[in-house]
Every structure is written in structure tokens, then in C-alpha cells.
Design an enzyme around this catalytic site. Structure first.
Site, PDB file in Angstrom:
ATOM      1  CB  SER A  83      -0.865   0.085   1.071  1.00 11.46           C
ATOM      2  OG  SER A  83      -0.045  -0.065   2.301  1.00 11.46           O
ATOM      3  CD  GLU A 113       1.150   7.644 -11.339  1.00 18.01           C
ATOM      4  OE1 GLU A 113       0.509   6.893 -11.157  1.00 18.01           O
ATOM      5  OE2 GLU A 113       2.699   7.410 -11.869  1.00 18.01           O
ATOM      6  CE  LYS A 115      -4.365   6.535  -2.605  1.00 22.58           C
ATOM      7  NZ  LYS A 115      -5.525   5.706  -2.367  1.00 22.58           N
ATOM      8  CG  ASP A 117     -11.568   6.198  -3.883  1.00 18.97           C
ATOM      9  OD1 ASP A 117     -10.828   5.266  -3.243  1.00 18.97           O
ATOM     10  OD2 ASP A 117     -12.438   6.776  -3.044  1.00 18.97           O
ATOM     11  NE  ARG A 136      -4.372  -3.927  -0.927  1.00 17.99           N
ATOM     12  CZ  ARG A 136      -3.946  -2.949   0.006  1.00 17.99           C
ATOM     13  NH1 ARG A 136      -2.994  -2.285  -0.367  1.00 17.99           N
ATOM     14  NH2 ARG A 136      -4.770  -2.627   0.711  1.00 17.99           N
ATOM     15  CD  GLU A 173      -7.501   1.832  -7.616  1.00 19.01           C
ATOM     16  OE1 GLU A 173      -6.605   1.107  -7.447  1.00 19.01           O
ATOM     17  OE2 GLU A 173      -8.346   2.002  -6.590  1.00 19.01           O
ATOM     18  CE1 TYR A 225      -1.210   0.634  -8.927  1.00 18.75           C
ATOM     19  CE2 TYR A 225      -3.383   1.422  -9.359  1.00 18.75           C
ATOM     20  CZ  TYR A 225      -2.414   0.572  -8.756  1.00 18.75           C
ATOM     21  OH  TYR A 225      -2.702  -0.568  -7.779  1.00 18.75           O
ATOM     22  CE  LYS A 312      -5.844   8.368   0.904  1.00 18.71           C
ATOM     23  NZ  LYS A 312      -6.850   7.939   1.798  1.00 18.71           N
ATOM     24  CB  CYS A 406     -38.154   1.985  20.498  1.00 17.72           C
ATOM     25  SG  CYS A 406     -38.482   1.796  18.773  1.00 17.72           S
ATOM     26  CB  CYS A 409     -42.711   0.055  19.454  1.00 17.68           C
ATOM     27  SG  CYS A 409     -41.114  -0.611  19.882  1.00 17.68           S
ATOM     28  CB  CYS A 424     -36.045  -1.023  19.185  1.00 13.54           C
ATOM     29  SG  CYS A 424     -37.863  -1.547  19.544  1.00 13.54           S
ATOM     30  CB  CYS A 430     -40.511  -2.289  16.724  1.00  4.14           C
ATOM     31  SG  CYS A 430     -39.703  -0.971  16.539  1.00  4.14           S
TER      32      CYS A 430
HETATM   33  S1  IVH Z   1       0.981   2.961  -6.941  1.00  2.00           S
HETATM   34  C1  IVH Z   1       3.411   0.239  -4.156  1.00  2.00           C
HETATM   35  N1  IVH Z   1      -0.666   4.819  -8.344  1.00  2.00           N
HETATM   36  O1  IVH Z   1      -4.038   3.526  -4.224  1.00  2.00           O
HETATM   37  C2  IVH Z   1       2.486   1.270  -4.505  1.00  2.00           C
HETATM   38  N2  IVH Z   1      -1.685   3.580  -6.510  1.00  2.00           N
HETATM   39  O2  IVH Z   1      -3.087   3.399  -1.472  1.00  2.00           O
HETATM   40  C3  IVH Z   1       1.527   0.996  -5.612  1.00  2.00           C
HETATM   41  N3  IVH Z   1      -4.085   3.920  -6.475  1.00  2.00           N
HETATM   42  O3  IVH Z   1      -3.405  -0.105  -3.788  1.00  2.00           O
HETATM   43  C4  IVH Z   1       0.310   1.816  -5.731  1.00  2.00           C
HETATM   44  N4  IVH Z   1      -4.223   5.432  -8.255  1.00  2.00           N
HETATM   45  O4  IVH Z   1      -5.246   0.714  -5.428  1.00  2.00           O
HETATM   46  C5  IVH Z   1      -0.489   3.950  -7.472  1.00  2.00           C
HETATM   47  N5  IVH Z   1      -1.730   6.302  -9.623  1.00  2.00           N
HETATM   48  C6  IVH Z   1      -1.784   5.301  -8.490  1.00  2.00           C
HETATM   49  C7  IVH Z   1      -2.798   5.025  -7.724  1.00  2.00           C
HETATM   50  C8  IVH Z   1      -2.935   4.125  -6.908  1.00  2.00           C
HETATM   51  C9  IVH Z   1      -4.706   4.656  -6.998  1.00  2.00           C
HETATM   52  C10 IVH Z   1      -4.451   3.016  -5.244  1.00  2.00           C
HETATM   53  C11 IVH Z   1      -3.912   1.542  -5.491  1.00  2.00           C
HETATM   54  C12 IVH Z   1      -3.167   1.199  -4.172  1.00  2.00           C
HETATM   55  C13 IVH Z   1      -3.679   2.405  -3.091  1.00  2.00           C
HETATM   56  C14 IVH Z   1      -2.528   2.548  -2.250  1.00  2.00           C
END
Ligand code: IVH
Length: 669
Positions: A83, A113, A115, A117, A136, A173, A225, A312, A406, A409, A424, A430
Site C-alpha cells: 500500500s 498521478e 489517485k 478511488d 490485492r 485501479e 498506474y 489525500k 424506542c 414503539c 429496540c 416494532c
Molecule cells: S501506486 C506500491 N498509483 O491506491 C504502490 N496506486 O493506497 C502501488 N491507487 O493499492 C500503488 N491510484 O489501489 C498507485 N496512480 C496510482 C494510484 C494508486 C490509485 C490505489 C491503489 C493502491 C492504493 C494505495
């Protein structure tokens, strides 16, 4: 903090984090935001550092979560799937930059890049052909979701272009466009299925469906990615990603090279708003050292690379006034406090209500009526209150107290040790609990009574036409027609689908009763062991727990259910209407033709779903297994059968039957 206090706190944190891991990775229903999760994990890591005597290898601080489900075959990742460390502000990011520069032997660029979701996937290609796709999992091994991944159109089944290594792995992703997500949730709500909280959960849930045809219909996308191989064409991450785009993969064009941290910060602020125009959810930026040799120098910690970090974005917040708190009783009797707010604009929509989760949350926030509160819309649809601005507090305002009884009821609420919600306990009378049980009863996987939905149940309930699901079978057309919104035609449809439900097989009826802890799988197990409800009712605790997969908790719940005379009365009435309370041995679908056989199912089928085939195998005395081994009797193969299974079957000389051949075995006689 004294050691004994630290020990106790560490244990609480470990348990709590494991629970959140399970909710996030397995159930796809997280309760808390990534930030809140990181706060817990940080606390645990700090305590474990300070009190190394309490360190443990199986602590959640030592591993990444796991999404493994037993329905899929698992394989090892050739390169572990780690991660990323998270940062939430500029200072933390600058620290990362300083750390990195100190260790690196030369200068380097950062690849920035978005991220995205969703759910990560690792796809290996051999000789240009898609060979295997894994989730994963726990980082070391993942679930084989090859068949599902093959239905995603932006993932090439065979690659094109030049400089393609003989063997390589792309990681990306899997995401669901927001519009598809909204459509899917509308559909699910109509069908009485729980809605997904956000596109990420919807994508992760879809990737783990057992029926690939449904996966194919959900318009998933894959944004690559990273690429891994022993023979990568270039020395930098960004050039390799460009090459991957040339091989036919979708690589987001938002990727930029940045020379230094200032440029990285600019990238972050540019995309802070721009990202909202994209069709997919993003929750941050990933910053990676671009030069592969420097990546290698920096290496990894046990959980994440030292050459990359995530930034983030902060969830959007708004400040507004708390007008009142309402307490909602859910279908299971759980009571949830909901804040009524002065309407405020947040991430493009007006927010009037926010969830407060439970009593503890109210206490932590020390909420008072009229407080100015911060509302946040994280990855979840329902906004939540994350803080109070005390400078606005009127000292005379009243503290919010959690209710004692509750609101539906009047029954005194209970809170079980170790659970966070108040309940409840008036299970039988109820109203929301009664309605919830009827909604469960009619749902697709239970009695499948279409034509009836949440709204109609409400209507019938408020007109005093139903109180329990058994009442459905006493409804007459003449009672429905005069109801508001229902005409002759819908009334006929409803009556017909209620009548049709008497044909639903025993195991689904058992599931429909809504006995606590008796889900779909347990209901099936019970129905295959006890061939009638009467033998189940008469079974004692020992007999129940002697059944595979039935433990004391389920056994107690079953016994308690049948000990209740009101439940027995419901069953008596359903029986009188002809509902199936015995295992039906219908034409060829049930029998013992597969007695002692172990059968592996692979691929996409025409006549039945994969789930139905599993059921047919079990109803005929066979066992379904996910992996091919020397014990496998034969493979039931549909279209696009998994290559790995095919290879293994050939190697072991195991027969592969198609749908027709299989059904012939079952139907003959
Ligand atoms: S690199 C060893 N690049 O974020 C690092 N991850 O919190 C590998 N994710 O499991 C991850 N966009 O699912 C990487 N441009 C990006 C990403 C990305 C989304 C997700 C991915 C990873 C998680 C890590």
C-alpha cells in the site's frame, strides 16, 4: 501511560482496526473515512513503538488488509502488492521530499498521478495474452478474478505494439463511473437490495461477483498506474507507462512529471477542483520517484515503497447549525441518530441531514442543540458531522441526550456489550422491524415477489392491511385496488407475484423467514441437511451443531426462533397457503447422481447462473470446489473458461464438460 494501560489500549485498537479492515476489504462497507482509519493505525504504531514488549506479528500494524473471499481460487502475487503511505498536508509532503532526497544518490523527477478511488487489480500477460488477474488480497496472495476482469472492455485480452516483454504485469485501479454507480443504486433500491455507499465499494463489490455476465454489464473501467517485468523497455516509470498505453491499456492522461516539490504542490492544487469534472472519483494524488534505479535504491518498508506517497485531498466541509436530532429505527432494530441541519451547500448539493452514527459519537462531539457544526462529505453519500465550532456555543443550550426508549414503539432500548448501536428489542411488534422483515421476505434472493417494493409495503402497512409477511397471502384484489397509487393492473400484478411465490424452493423460504444469522448460505446448508421445516424445528442443539458450518451461535438463534409461538404461528399460516417447507426433489434437478464427486465450475454460462449450477451440484450430492486438483471429478466449463484451470485440468487429465453435457447427466433417467 503505564504498561498495563498501553497493553489494554493496544488490544482495543487492534480489534477495532481488524474490524474496520474486514468492513473495508471484505464487506465493502467501511464505517469510517481513510483519515479516521489512519488516526487509529498511527496511535497503534506509536504505542507499539513505545512498548515493544507488546509487539505482535499478527498485529494489523504489520500487514495490509485483506479482501480475500473463499469463493475464489487464490494465487501468489509475483511482486507483492503493497500500500502507500498517506500525507494530508504540505508539511508532511515536504518531509517525504526531504527524506527521499537524502537517501537518493542523484537527482530525479516525480511522477504525479491522480489517485483514482476503486479496487486495485494485478493482471499478468504472457506472450502478449492476458493470463491471470488477481485482486490485492492480503498483498501476498489475491483472489483470481480473471473471468470478471476479462469482461472489462478497456483491458486488452491480447496486447499490440512493440517492445512488449514476454511476461509482464500491469496494475491499475478498477473504477465505476459515477453515472453508472447512480443508475445501479437506483436499480438496487427498487429491488430492495442495499445500495452501495460509493463508487469504490460498487467497483470492488462488482469485481467479486460470481457471475461474470453481471460484471460485464456494469461498465467498469481500468486505469493502469504501474507495469512490472524483468524486461521493462525503459528506465523510468513514466516512459514505461507510455509504452503500456501503446500496448492498448488505458493510462490516465492526467499524469505529469514534476522537477521538484514546488511543482508537485502546484499539480496538487490544480487538480483539487479540476478532478471533480472527471467521470470517476479521485481522493488524492500519488507522487512517485520516476527513475527506476533510484526507486530501487530507496526500496520498501514492510508495507509500502519509500519512493512513493499519497497526498489525500481533504474532504469538503461546511459549517452549519444543528437544528435537532432525530432517532431512526432500522429494519434490524438498530437506532441511528440523524442530525437535522440548517440547509447548507456542500460539494455541489444542499445538505439538510447528516448521520451521527451512535451514542458514542454524540458524546465524543459533546453536541448541544443549536451548535455550529462542521459537516463533511467524504467518500460516502451520507454526510457526517465531524466537529463543533465551540466559539458559537450558547451556554444555555441543551446537551443532546441519547433516547432511552424506542421512538416507534416506546420499548426500552438495549445496548449489548461490544456493540456500538442501541437496539429496540421489540422484535415482534416494532413497526420498522416488522416492515423490514416483510421487505426481506419479498426480496429477490428470498421469495422474489416482484411488484411489491418498499413503498407498497409502507402503503399496505399504513392501511393496516399487513402486519407480518404471512398477511400477504390473505390479501385480495379488492383490498388493493382502492389504495392510493395502485390501480387494477398493479393490484393484479401484486396478487399474481404473491401467488407465484408458493413455488419458491425450501432453502429460499428458510432464508426469507429472517432468522438471525441464517443467511443464504446457512439456509442452503440447513435445507440440504433437514428435508423439512418440521425436522429442523425438532432438531436439538447437538444435532444442529453437528452440521458442517453450523456453530452454537446459529444453533441458538434457530432454537430461539422456533421457540417463539408467534413465529410458529406464521409458519403454520404459510404452510396452509402452500408455501414449500420441504426440500423438493424435482425432475432431475435434485438427486444423487453426483454423490461423492468434486466439481469445479469455470467460465460464463447460458442456461443457468454460476450460483444455480453450484446449487444443482449440491442438490445432487456433489461438492463444488474452486480449485482444480487431483481430487476434481470433472470441470463444468462455460465460455471463456479460466486458462489456468484449463492448463491444470489438461495436466492432470481431468475431463471438461460443457453445459449441455452436464445437464444431460443430471436430467437423464
Ligand atoms: S501506486 C506500491 N498509483 O491506491 C504502490 N496506486 O493506497 C502501488 N491507487 O493499492 C500503488 N491510484 O489501489 C498507485 N496512480 C496510482 C494510484 C494508486 C490509485 C490505489 C491503489 C493502491 C492504493 C494505495
Amino acid at each position: 501511560m503505564k504498561p498495563f494501560e498501553a497493553k489494554a489500549r493496544i488490544e482495543i485498537l487492534r480489534k477495532e482496526i481488524e474490524d474496520h479492515n474486514h468492513r473495508y476489504y471484505v464487506q465493502n462497507q467501511p464505517l469510517i473515512s481513510d483519515f479516521e482509519y489512519d488516526v487509529l493505525l498511527n496511535e497503534l504504531e506509536t504505542l507499539e513503538k513505545k512498548f515493544p514488549e507488546f509487539k505482535k506479528d499478527d498485529s494489523p500494524s504489520q500487514r495490509v488488509g485483506s479482501d480475500i473471499k473463499n469463493e475464489f481460487e487464490q494465487f501468489d502475487h509475483e511482486y507483492p502488492m503493497l500500500s502507500l503511505g498517506n500525507t494530508y498536508n504540505e508539511d508532511e509532503l515536504r518531509e517525504f521530499d526531504n527524506r527521499t532526497k537524502k537517501t537518493a544518490s542523484g537527482s530525479f523527477n516525480y511522477s504525479c498521478e491522480l489517485k483514482f478511488d476503486g479496487a486495485s487489480v494485478s493482471i499478468t500477460y504472457i506472450d502478449g495474452k492476458l493470463s491471470r488477474a488477481l485482486t490485492r488480497g492480503d498483498g501476498n496472495k489475491g483472489d483470481d478474478v480473471t473471468e470478471n476482469v476479462k469482461t472489462i472492455t478497456s483491458i486488452p485480452l491480447s496486447v499490440r505494439g512493440s517492445n512488449v516483454p514476454e511476461k509482464f504485469t500491469v496494475r491499475g485501479e478498477i473504477v465505476m463511473p459515477r453515472v453508472v454507480f447512480e443508475g445501479l443504486n437506483n436499480e438496487r433500491t427498487k429491488e430492495n437490495q442495499p445500495a452501495f455507499a460509493n463508487p469504490r465499494n460498487a467497483a470492488a463489490g462488482t469485481l467479486k461477483l460470481l457471475d461474470s455476465r453481471i460484471v460485464g454489464s456494469r461498465n467498469l473501467d481500468c486505469l493502469v498506474y504501474v507495469v512490472l517485468s524483468d524486461e521493462l523497455p525503459h528506465d523510468t516509470h513514466s516512459e514505461n507507462l507510455k509504452a503500456v498505453a501503446g500496448w492498448g491499456f488505458k493510462v490516465p492522461d492526467s499524469i505529469r512529471l514534476c522537477k521538484n516539490i514546488e511543482e508537485v504542490l502546484k499539480y496538487i492544487s490544480t487538480w483539487e477542483n479540476q478532478r471533480k469534472q472527471l467521470p470517476f472519483d479521485t481522493d488524492g494524488v500519488v507522487i512517485k520517484v520516476d527513475d527506476l534505479s533510484i526507486q530501487e535504491e530507496l526500496g520498501f518498508t514492510s508495507k509500502s515503497p519509500r519512493w512513493a506517497i499519497a497526498y489525500k485531498y481533504k474532504a469538503e466541509e461546511a459549517l452549519t447549525k444543528l437544528l435537532s436530532v432525530a432517532f431512526q429505527v432500522g429494519r434490524t432494530g438498530a437506532v441511528t441518530p440523524v442530525a437535522n441541519l440548517e440547509p447548507v451547500l456542500l460539494s455541489g448539493s444542499t445538505v439538510k441531514r447528516a448521520t451521527l452514527h451512535n451514542a458514542e459519537q454524540i458524546a465524543i462531539l459533546d453536541l448541544h442543540l443549536g451548535d455550529m457544526v462542521y459537516v463533511e462529505k467524504g467518500g460516502e453519500i451520507i454526510p457526517k458531522i465531524v466537529g463543533v465550532d465551540h466559539s458559537f456555543r450558547n451556554e444555555e443550550s441543551r446537551r443532546i441526550e441519547f433516547i432511552k426508549s424506542c421512538p416507534e414503539c416506546g420499548t426500552f432500548l438495549v445496548k449489548n456489550e461490544g456493540e456500538s448501536n442501541h437496539f429496540c428489542p421489540n422484535y415482534l411488534h416494532c413497526p420498522p422491524q416488522l416492515k423490514g422483515r416483510i421487505e426481506h421476505f419479498i426480496s429477490r434472493k428470498a421469495m422474489d415477489i416482484d411488484g411489491l417494493g418498499e413503498e407498497t409495503i409502507d402503503l399496505l402497512f399504513s392501511n393496516n392491511l399487513i402486519r407480518t409477511f404471512a398477511d400477504l397471502y390473505d390479501l385480495g384484489q379488492e383490498q388493493l385496488v382502492p389504495l392510493e397509487r395502485l390501480g387494477e393492473k398493479s393490484a393484479t400484478n401484486i396478487i399474481n407475484s404473491i401467488l407465484k411465490s408458493v413455488r419458491v424452493p425450501f432453502h429460499r423460504v428458510l432464508f426469507a423467514l429472517g432468522i438471525r444469522h441464517v443467511g443464504e448460505t446457512v439456509a442452503k446448508t440447513l435445507a440440504s441437511r433437514f428435508d423439512s421445516i418440521d425436522s429442523l424445528i425438532n432438531a436439538g442443539s447437538d444435532e444442529l451443531t453437528s452440521v458442517n458450518e453450523i456453530g452454537p451461535k446459529i444453533a441458538t438463534s434457530i432454537i430461539t426462533y422456533f421457540a417463539d409461538q408467534e413465529n410458529m404461528e406464521l409458519i403454520r399460516r404459510l404452510k396452509a397457503k402452500g408455501i414449500r417447507f420441504t426440500s423438493e426433489k424435482t425432475k432431475g434437478i435434485s438427486g444423487n447422481k453426483l454423490e461423492g464427486m468434486v466439481i469445479v465450475i469455470s467460465g460464463i454460462f447460458q442456461k443457468h447462473t454460476r450460483e444455480e449450477y453450484k446449487e444443482i451440484i449440491e442438490n445432487n450430492g456433489g461438492k463444488n470446489s474452486t480449485s482444480v486438483s487431483s481430487n476434481t471429478s470433472f470441470i463444468l466449463a462455460g465460455e471463456n473458461m479460466g486458462q489456468s484451470k484449463k492448463d491444470k485440468a489438461n495436466e492432470l487429465g481431468i475431463q471438461i464438460l460443457d453445459e449441455q453435457e452436464f445437464l444431460k447427466i443430471i436430467d437423464e433417467e
